[in-house]
Design an enzyme around this catalytic site. Structure first.
Site, PDB file in Angstrom:
ATOM      1  NE  ARG A 107      88.890 -19.382  19.732  1.00 20.64           N
ATOM      2  CZ  ARG A 107      87.923 -19.340  18.855  1.00 20.64           C
ATOM      3  NH1 ARG A 107      87.116 -20.370  18.302  1.00 20.64           N
ATOM      4  NH2 ARG A 107      87.264 -17.782  18.544  1.00 20.64           N
ATOM      5  CG  HIS A 134      85.920 -13.781  21.509  1.00 20.80           C
ATOM      6  ND1 HIS A 134      86.762 -13.851  20.832  1.00 20.80           N
ATOM      7  CD2 HIS A 134      84.829 -14.567  20.553  1.00 20.80           C
ATOM      8  CE1 HIS A 134      86.886 -14.374  19.627  1.00 20.80           C
ATOM      9  NE2 HIS A 134      85.543 -14.845  19.605  1.00 20.80           N
ATOM     10  CD  GLN A 137      82.836 -11.851  17.406  1.00 24.93           C
ATOM     11  OE1 GLN A 137      83.284 -13.027  17.053  1.00 24.93           O
ATOM     12  NE2 GLN A 137      82.109 -11.202  16.568  1.00 24.93           N
ATOM     13  CG  ASP A 223      78.154 -16.694  21.923  1.00 27.65           C
ATOM     14  OD1 ASP A 223      78.039 -17.443  21.030  1.00 27.65           O
ATOM     15  OD2 ASP A 223      78.992 -16.769  22.492  1.00 27.65           O
ATOM     16  CB  CYS A 263      80.332 -13.813  18.219  1.00 27.42           C
ATOM     17  SG  CYS A 263      79.990 -15.234  19.214  1.00 27.42           S
ATOM     18  NE  ARG A 291      86.921 -11.879  15.289  1.00 29.92           N
ATOM     19  CZ  ARG A 291      86.907 -13.246  15.668  1.00 29.92           C
ATOM     20  NH1 ARG A 291      85.989 -13.948  15.870  1.00 29.92           N
ATOM     21  NH2 ARG A 291      88.152 -13.558  16.264  1.00 29.92           N
TER      22      ARG A 291
HETATM   23  N1  NVA Z   1      80.732 -18.079  23.726  1.00 29.67           N
HETATM   24  C1  NVA Z   1      81.346 -19.131  22.417  1.00 29.67           C
HETATM   25  C2  NVA Z   1      81.901 -18.079  21.329  1.00 29.67           C
HETATM   26  C3  NVA Z   1      82.390 -18.815  20.231  1.00 29.67           C
HETATM   27  C4  NVA Z   1      82.975 -18.078  19.288  1.00 29.67           C
HETATM   28  C5  NVA Z   1      82.473 -20.170  23.102  1.00 29.67           C
HETATM   29  O1  NVA Z   1      83.232 -19.604  23.892  1.00 29.67           O
HETATM   30  O2  NVA Z   1      82.262 -21.291  22.657  1.00 29.67           O
HETATM   31  N1   CP Z   2      83.157 -16.047  16.525  1.00 34.02           N
HETATM   32  C1   CP Z   2      84.139 -16.664  16.589  1.00 34.02           C
HETATM   33  O1   CP Z   2      85.227 -16.584  17.145  1.00 34.02           O
HETATM   34  O2   CP Z   2      84.067 -17.771  15.585  1.00 34.02           O
HETATM   35  P1   CP Z   2      85.000 -19.052  15.474  1.00 34.02           P
HETATM   36  O3   CP Z   2      84.896 -19.791  16.831  1.00 34.02           O
HETATM   37  O4   CP Z   2      84.561 -19.767  14.393  1.00 34.02           O
HETATM   38  O5   CP Z   2      86.508 -18.584  15.535  1.00 34.02           O
END
Ligand code: NVA
Ligand code: CP
Length: 309
Positions: A107, A134, A137, A223, A263, A291
């Protein structure tokens, strides 16, 4: 341990529809066994390295629990507790870590970082979220749709809010599975066509009015308004996005049996009203649970290849 040309899952379009159909079958099989408390450990003696440069709850827990349930172990690394923080090149980290483990999940910020890692990795690399995509997801989201409604082909998804990593991944999935995405974003926060991908243009349309985007949709999804890495823009975003909150009125524009997905993490009163996320059309908890099951299928596929149960 793989030594040449490993498969990676860096963005959704890295896999074919046939591969996704296989993953969904395996997800169902793995989930059913898990629910019956039956051991399934094809990854005994295998190791997953997880690199988190941003916060996580679902991704961290689902990958770590999933790897353990499959009989393997997961090692959690963050930038601050590795030599990445002291400037070790990501290419060198990839060369070293991938000689020691069987699969890597990352990540991070820019997609180019994960691509550089993958280019120098001997083992499969999974995108656990970048600024652009992502894919894990949407793997779970489409599986969740299938569980509730069957095939997603020919359906309409309404994406309301920020044109972010989750949105762009829905657009890639629309191309692969043959559905349409109505996208509605506030002025100044529209999609970047380069990330959306020109070849997917037939599978999405942009709407100034979020209610128009929801009209007749089979699935409404949104989101956070401020993704990780964009916190400095939070105040401006709160103002700009206020009319894009998914509320009961918006859901009533959608098909009567429309589902709602998010998500997570969610901010009730910002991108979604409590009456929607906690209401009867919401499947967010199934989405989050899936997930785990979908990523176990993904880990099995990347480490063991095609397994038929
Ligand atoms: N769009 C959000 C998703 C978190 C799971 C982010 O990138 O923070
Ligand atoms: N939806 C998702 O990826 O959640 P986290 O940021 O908690 O991993």
């Amino acid at each position: 341990m793989a030594v040449t040309a490993p498969r990676h899952f860096l963005q959704f379009r890295d896999f074919s529809r046939d591969e996704f159909e296989h993953l969904f079958e395996r997800t169902r099989w793995i989930k059913d066994r898990f629910k019956r408390y039956e051991l399934y450990q094809p990854l005994r003696d295998r190791t997953l390295a997880m690199v988190f440069e941003k916060a996580s709850t679902r991704t961290r827990v689902s990958f770590e629990a999933g790897m353990n349930q499959l009989g393997g172990i997961a090692i959690n690394l963050t930038r601050s507790d590795t030599q990445l923080a002291r400037g070790e090149p990501i290419e060198d980290v990839a060369r070293v870590v991938s000689r020691m483990v069987d699969v890597v999940m990352i990540r991070t910020f820019g997609q180019s970082l994960i691509e550089r890692f993958a280019d120098h990795s001997r083992v499969p690399v999974i995108n656990g979220l970048t600024n652009e995509y992502h894919p894990c997801q949407i793997l779970a989201d489409i599986y969740t749709w299938i569980e509730h409604r069957g095939s997603i082909q020919g359906r309409t998804v309404a994406w309301i809010g920020d044109a972010n990593n989750v949105c762009y991944t829905w657009l890639q999935a629309a191309q692969i599975f043959g559905f349409h995405v109505n996208v509605s974003t506030p002025p100044g926060y529209g999609m970047d066509p380069a990330i959306a991908g020109a070849s997917g243009a037939a599978h999405y349309s942009c709407h100034d009015d979020p209610r128009a985007a929801c009209r007749g949709a089979d699935l409404v999804t949104t989101d956070v308004w401020t993704s990780m890495g964009y916190e400095a823009e939070n105040d401006a975003r709160l103002r700009a996005f206020a009319p894009w909150q998914v509320d009961g009125a918006m859901m009533r524009e959608a098909a009567p049996d429309a589902l709602f997905m998010h998500c997570l993490p969610a901010h009730r009163g910002e991108e979604v009203a409590a009456e929607v996320i906690d209401g009867p059309q919401s499947v967010v908890w199934d989405e989050a649970e899936n997930r785990l099951h979908a990523q176990k299928a993904l880990l099995e596929y990347l480490v063991c290849g095609r397994v038929d149960g």
